[in-house]
Design an enzyme around this catalytic site. Sequence first.
Site, PDB file in Angstrom:
ATOM      1  N   CYS A 197       0.827  -1.208   0.000  1.00  0.00           N
ATOM      2  CA  CYS A 197       0.000   0.000   0.000  1.00  0.00           C
ATOM      3  C   CYS A 197       0.866   1.265   0.000  1.00  0.00           C
ATOM      4  CB  CYS A 197      -0.985  -0.037   1.159  1.00  0.00           C
ATOM      5  SG  CYS A 197      -2.368   1.130   0.918  1.00  0.00           S
ATOM      6  N   HIS A 248      -3.762  -4.677   0.743  1.00  0.00           N
ATOM      7  CA  HIS A 248      -3.293  -5.120   2.060  1.00  0.00           C
ATOM      8  C   HIS A 248      -3.440  -6.638   2.188  1.00  0.00           C
ATOM      9  CE1 HIS A 248      -2.650  -1.294   4.240  1.00  0.00           C
ATOM     10  NE2 HIS A 248      -3.526  -0.818   3.366  1.00  0.00           N
ATOM     11  N   GLU A 276      -2.200  -8.593   4.294  1.00  0.00           N
ATOM     12  CA  GLU A 276      -2.301  -9.027   5.691  1.00  0.00           C
ATOM     13  C   GLU A 276      -3.742  -9.105   6.182  1.00  0.00           C
ATOM     14  OE1 GLU A 276      -1.825  -4.493   6.071  1.00  0.00           O
ATOM     15  OE2 GLU A 276      -1.233  -6.099   4.701  1.00  0.00           O
TER      16      GLU A 276
END
Length: 243
Positions: A112, A207, A209
Site C-alpha cells: 500500500c 493489504h 495481511e
Amino acid sequence: MTRPLIAIPARFSATTSALRYAAEVNARALVEAVWRAGGEPATIHPADSDVASRLARFDGVLLPGGGDLAPHRYSAAEVHDSVYDVDDLQDAFDLEVARRAVESGVPLLAICRGLQVVNVALGGTLEQDMGGPEREHRHVVHPVAIRRGTLLEQAVGAGKAEASCYHHQRVDRLADGLEATARATDDTVEGFELPGARGWFTAVQWHPEDTAHEDPAQQGLFDALVRAARQHGERRGRLPDHP
C-alpha cells in the site's frame, strides 16, 4: 531453525490503547503474517540517519501501509484536501529505506503506502486523490489481474487475486524501470516489480495481511518474502544453511 530477521519501519501513532503517550506501531495482522511465514518481524524506529548500516543487520524488509506521502516529495501541485497523516520524518525514513533496500538487494515486500513510497523513491509520481468516495478503494475487496511470469504471480500462485484495499491515492507515473504486475478493473496499478533488481522485490497496492490468515494466496506474499530473506541470510553467512 533460526528465523530470518525482517525489518518493518514503525508507524507513528498519536494515541494507542493501553499506552499513555504517542506510540510507534505496526499492524498486528502484518506482524503475524510474517511470523506465520517463518520470519522474525522487527519493528524499527524511523530515524533518517545511517539507514544503510541499520538495514545491513536484516535479512529482509517489509514496507507497510500508513498515511499519505507529502505531495512535495513527488509533485509541485497544490495539496489536495484529502491528503492526511503526513509526517516528514516518516516520509524521509521510508524513502531512504526503499532506496537502500533496492540498491543493496535485500529482499523487499512493499504494501500500500509502501508501494507508493518505492515508486516515489525511484522517481515516479502519485495521483493525490482518485476522485472521491465513488472512485477510491477504501474498504473495498475486488479482483486484480496479475501478469504471468512475475514474482507476484509466483507468490500468490495464480493469475488473479481478491485484493483487500484501503487507499484513496494511486500510482500516476511509474518510475523508470518499474513494470506493473497487477491492475484493478479501473486500471489502477495494484502491483509492480523492478526487472533486473539486485534482490527479490515485489510491491502491491492492497493489504494482503487483511486476509492472509484465511487466504493462502495472500499469505503466499509473506512466505515468498521470508524464503527470499532466508536465502539472502544464508548467502551472507548470517543464517545457517538448511536442506
